[in-house]
Design a protein around this motif. Structure first.
Motif, PDB file in Angstrom:
ATOM      1  N   GLY A 355     -11.025   6.234  -7.137  1.00 61.10           N
ATOM      2  CA  GLY A 355     -10.123   7.380  -7.185  1.00 61.10           C
ATOM      3  C   GLY A 355      -8.670   6.994  -7.207  1.00 61.10           C
ATOM      4  N   GLY A 356      -8.362   5.700  -7.072  1.00 60.74           N
ATOM      5  CA  GLY A 356      -7.003   5.205  -7.171  1.00 60.74           C
ATOM      6  C   GLY A 356      -6.747   4.594  -8.534  1.00 60.74           C
ATOM      7  N   ALA A 357      -5.662   3.836  -8.657  1.00 59.27           N
ATOM      8  CA  ALA A 357      -5.297   3.282  -9.963  1.00 59.27           C
ATOM      9  C   ALA A 357      -4.307   2.147  -9.787  1.00 59.27           C
ATOM     10  N   THR A 358      -4.157   1.327 -10.826  1.00 56.15           N
ATOM     11  CA  THR A 358      -3.094   0.331 -10.894  1.00 56.15           C
ATOM     12  C   THR A 358      -2.453   0.388 -12.273  1.00 56.15           C
ATOM     13  N   LEU A 359      -1.207  -0.068 -12.362  1.00 57.75           N
ATOM     14  CA  LEU A 359      -0.521  -0.207 -13.645  1.00 57.75           C
ATOM     15  C   LEU A 359       0.199  -1.542 -13.658  1.00 57.75           C
ATOM     16  N   HIS A 360      -0.169  -2.391 -14.620  1.00 60.87           N
ATOM     17  CA  HIS A 360       0.530  -3.645 -14.854  1.00 60.87           C
ATOM     18  C   HIS A 360       1.178  -3.526 -16.228  1.00 60.87           C
ATOM     19  N   SER A 361       2.481  -3.435 -16.225  1.00 63.76           N
ATOM     20  CA  SER A 361       3.226  -3.145 -17.452  1.00 63.76           C
ATOM     21  C   SER A 361       3.362  -4.387 -18.323  1.00 63.76           C
ATOM     22  N   ILE A 362       3.905  -4.202 -19.503  1.00 62.79           N
ATOM     23  CA  ILE A 362       4.033  -5.277 -20.483  1.00 62.79           C
ATOM     24  C   ILE A 362       4.768  -6.469 -19.871  1.00 62.79           C
ATOM     25  N   MET A 363       4.133  -7.614 -19.896  1.00 64.57           N
ATOM     26  CA  MET A 363       4.634  -8.900 -19.411  1.00 64.57           C
ATOM     27  C   MET A 363       4.832  -8.970 -17.893  1.00 64.57           C
ATOM     28  N   THR A 364       4.318  -8.002 -17.161  1.00 66.75           N
ATOM     29  CA  THR A 364       4.313  -8.088 -15.701  1.00 66.75           C
ATOM     30  C   THR A 364       3.111  -8.912 -15.258  1.00 66.75           C
ATOM     31  N   GLU A 405       7.834  11.696 -12.889  1.00 64.94           N
ATOM     32  CA  GLU A 405       8.331  11.936 -11.544  1.00 64.94           C
ATOM     33  C   GLU A 405       7.161  12.124 -10.575  1.00 64.94           C
ATOM     34  N   TRP A 406       6.094  12.798 -11.052  1.00 60.24           N
ATOM     35  CA  TRP A 406       4.925  13.002 -10.194  1.00 60.24           C
ATOM     36  C   TRP A 406       4.271  11.676  -9.860  1.00 60.24           C
ATOM     37  N   GLY A 407       4.064  10.822 -10.893  1.00 58.38           N
ATOM     38  CA  GLY A 407       3.411   9.542 -10.657  1.00 58.38           C
ATOM     39  C   GLY A 407       4.235   8.607  -9.800  1.00 58.38           C
ATOM     40  N   ALA A 408       5.564   8.666  -9.937  1.00 56.43           N
ATOM     41  CA  ALA A 408       6.436   7.751  -9.204  1.00 56.43           C
ATOM     42  C   ALA A 408       6.712   8.212  -7.782  1.00 56.43           C
ATOM     43  N   LYS A 409       6.803   9.534  -7.559  1.00 57.13           N
ATOM     44  CA  LYS A 409       7.258  10.015  -6.254  1.00 57.13           C
ATOM     45  C   LYS A 409       6.412  11.155  -5.696  1.00 57.13           C
ATOM     46  N   THR A 410       6.228  12.220  -6.477  1.00 59.77           N
ATOM     47  CA  THR A 410       5.693  13.460  -5.931  1.00 59.77           C
ATOM     48  C   THR A 410       4.305  13.303  -5.351  1.00 59.77           C
ATOM     49  N   CYS A 411       3.442  12.532  -6.021  1.00 59.50           N
ATOM     50  CA  CYS A 411       2.063  12.403  -5.547  1.00 59.50           C
ATOM     51  C   CYS A 411       1.961  11.644  -4.228  1.00 59.50           C
ATOM     52  N   LYS A 412       3.002  10.834  -3.915  1.00 63.12           N
ATOM     53  CA  LYS A 412       3.069  10.098  -2.654  1.00 63.12           C
ATOM     54  C   LYS A 412       1.867   9.176  -2.445  1.00 63.12           C
ATOM     55  N   LYS A 413       1.345   8.647  -3.532  1.00 66.32           N
ATOM     56  CA  LYS A 413       0.180   7.768  -3.433  1.00 66.32           C
ATOM     57  C   LYS A 413       0.483   6.321  -3.814  1.00 66.32           C
TER      58      LYS A 413
END
Length: 433
Positions: A355-364, A405-413
Motif C-alpha cells: 500500500g506504500g510506494a517509492t520513487l527513484h528519479s532519473i539518475m538518482t 502538492e498532494w504527493g509531496a506534502k498533503t498526504c503526509k505519507k
C-alpha cells in the motif's frame, strides 16, 4: 467467471452479444441501415482513422440509446486529479511513502483518486500520471470516462467490480485491468479498497516484443480477458463524469450508459491475472535487467524506450551463480515508481510496505538496503525460491516525473528517514591505500 471471455490474440478483433438478445450483432456489415432490436450503432475510436491497420483501434457498440444524449457538462468539484507539475519544486532524492490511508469518510472510486506524480501535458497527448485510489463505497448512478488517456488499475486491497459499456470485470489484488481512453465505467465495491493507477496520455499499452526470448514467455496473449456484453435498460438520473485536459466535468442523462447489447472490435477493456506471468530467469553472471519482467508497455517514438512500462517482481525460482542475487546498485536514465501489493520486496528488509510506494528519479542512485546487502553477500548461490507470498511492481518511464502538492506534502505519507536504510553500508575495501 462466466461474464468474461479470453482474448484469443492481444490486439485482434473480438465480438460479444448479450445472450438475452440473440443475433443482436449485425452480420456482414458494421453499421446497417436498421440495427437488430432497434439498436443504435456507435463507433468508439481509440486511434486516428488513418492509423496503420496494425495500430488501428476501434469498436462498434450496438446500444439502446447513443451516448450523445446528455445535458451540457459542468465543472465537477469532487475529484482530486492534478496535473500542475510546474507548481512544485523538483526533488531528486530517493522517496518512499508509507501505506496510503484508507478513507475515513464515505468515498467512491472517482472521489478517492489522488495524483502522486506525473509529467507532460494531456492537451498535447504526451506524458503520464501516477495516482492512488482509496474508496469504500460503490459509484451509484455515476459513470466515469477518461478523455486524456488509458488507466492501468492495480488493486492492492479489496476487490473491484468494474462495470463497463462492454460488460463487467471482477478485479482482485494480484490482477490488473486496463480501461482505455473514452470507455465509460463504474466501480462497485463491498469493502474498503486501495490501489494504484498508471495513466498514459495519447498512446495505448501493448505486449512487449520478446526478441531473443522467442515465441513464449512473460505475459501470454491468451491469458488476457475481456468482458461479455451485458446491458441494463434503466431509465433515471445518471451522472457522467469526464476527465478532460486534466480537469473533471460532469453531465447528467436520463438513462444508464451501460446499455450496450452487442459489440465487436479490437478496442476493449481487459484484465490479466499476474499469477499467469511466465518468468524467464537463470543468471550465470551479472544480473538481468528488470525489463525481463515487463507485463505491458507503452512505447515512445524512440525504439525500445517506453513512455511507461508495467513491470512485476513475482514469486519465482532464482537461479544464480557468480553474481549478487538481489538487484544491483543502480543509476538509471528512467524514472522508477514502485508499489507493493503484498508481502515484502526482495531488495528491502523493511520499511517498504504493502500500500506504500517509492520513487527513484532519473539518475538518482538506489539499490538494496544494508541488511539485504549483508545477507545476500553471504548466502549460498543455489537455486532459491524468492518473493514467495509477495508481489511488487514498477511503473518505469523515460520521462522525468514531478510530484504533486498532494504527493509531496498533503498526504503526509513521505518517509523522511528513507535515506537511512543505506547509511550503514561499510567500507569493505581491502586494496592498498
Amino acid at each position: 467467471m462466466s461474464d468474461l471471455k479470453y482474448l484469443s490474440g492481444f490486439g485482434s478483433e473480438f465480438s460479444s452479444e448479450d445472450p438475452r438478445c440473440p443475433n443482436s450483432l449485425p452480420k456482414g456489415q458494421n453499421s446497417p441501415q436498421i440495427c437488430p432490436y432497434g439498436l443504435y450503432a456507435e463507433q468508439l475510436s481509440g486511434s486516428a482513422f488513418t492509423a496503420p491497420r496494425s495500430d488501428n483501434k476501434r469498436s462498434w457498440l450496438y446500444r439502446i440509446l447513443p451516448s450523445v444524449g446528455h445535458k451540457p457538462f459542468q465543472s465537477f468539484s469532487e475529484g482530486n486529479f492534478d496535473s500542475k507539475w510546474q507548481e512544485t519544486k523538483p526533488n531528486p532524492n530517493q522517496l518512499r511513502w508509507n501505506p496510503f490511508d484508507l478513507p475515513s469518510e464515505t468515498r467512491d472510486f472517482v472521489q478517492g483518486i489522488y495524483t502522486i506524480c506525473g509529467t507532460g501535458d494531456p492537451k498535447l497527448r504526451l506524458g503520464l500520471a501516477i495516482h492512488i485510489y482509496s474508496c469504500n463505497t460503490s459509484m451509484k448512478n455515476r459513470a466515469f470516462y477518461n478523455s486524456d488517456g488509458d488507466f492501468l488499475i492495480v488493486p492492492q486491497q479489496g476487490k473491484l467490480l468494474v462495470k463497463t459499456e462492454f460488460g463487467k470485470l471482477q478485479v482482485s489484488p494480484n490482477e490488473i485491468c486496463v480501461i482505455q481512453q473514452g470507455m465509460r465505467f463504474q466501480v462497485l465495491v463491498s469493502e474498503a479498497c486501495r490501489g494504484y493507477i498508471l495513466e498514459v496520455y495519447g498512446r495505448h499499452f501493448s505486449l512487449p516484443d520478446l526478441g531473443p526470448i522467442g515465441a513464449n514467455g512473460l505475459a501470454n496473449p491468451r491469458d488476457f480477458q475481456s468482458p461479455v456484453a451485458h446491458f441494463e435498460d434503466i431509465q433515471g438520473e445518471f451522472e457522467i463524469v469526464s476527465k478532460y485536459q486534466g480537469s473533471l466535468f460532469v453531465c447528467s442523462q436520463d438513462h444508464s450508459p451501460f446499455d450496450v447489447v452487442a459489440w465487436h472490435g479490437n478496442y476493449v477493456p481487459y484484465k490479466y491475472d499476474l499469477a499467469n506471468f511466465m518468468v524467464v530467469n537463470s543468471v550465470s553472471f551479472d544480473h538481468c535487467d528488470p525489463s525481463i519482467f515487463t507485463v505491458l508497455t507503452c512505447q515512445s517514438e524512440k525504439p525500445g524506450t517506453a513512455i511507461a512500462d508495467f513491470v512485476i517482481f513475482p514469486p519465482r525460482w532464482s537461479v544464480q551463480e557468480n553474481t549478487f542475487r538481489p538487484p544491483y546498485y543502480h543509476r538509471n536514465c528512467m524514472s522508477e515508481f514502485m508499489g507493493l501489493i503484498s508481502g515484502r520486496y526482495e531488495a528491502k528488509q523493511g520499511g517498504f510496505l504493502p500500500g506504500g510506494a517509492t520513487l527513484h528519479s532519473i539518475m538518482t542512485p538506489h539499490g538494496p538496503d544494508v541488511d539485504c546487502f549483508e545477507k545476500a553477500s553471504k548466502e549460498e548461490l543455489k537455486p532459491a525460491r524468492i518473493a514467495e507470498g509477495s508481489q511488487g511492481f514498477m511503473f518505469e518511464s523515460c520521462l522525468g516525473l514531478a510530484l504533486t502538492e498532494w504527493g509531496a506534502k498533503t498526504c503526509k505519507k513521505l518517509d523522511a528517514g528513507y535515506h537511512k536504510c543505506w547509511e550503514g553500508l561499510r567500507r569493505n575495501f581491502t586494496g592498498a591505500k
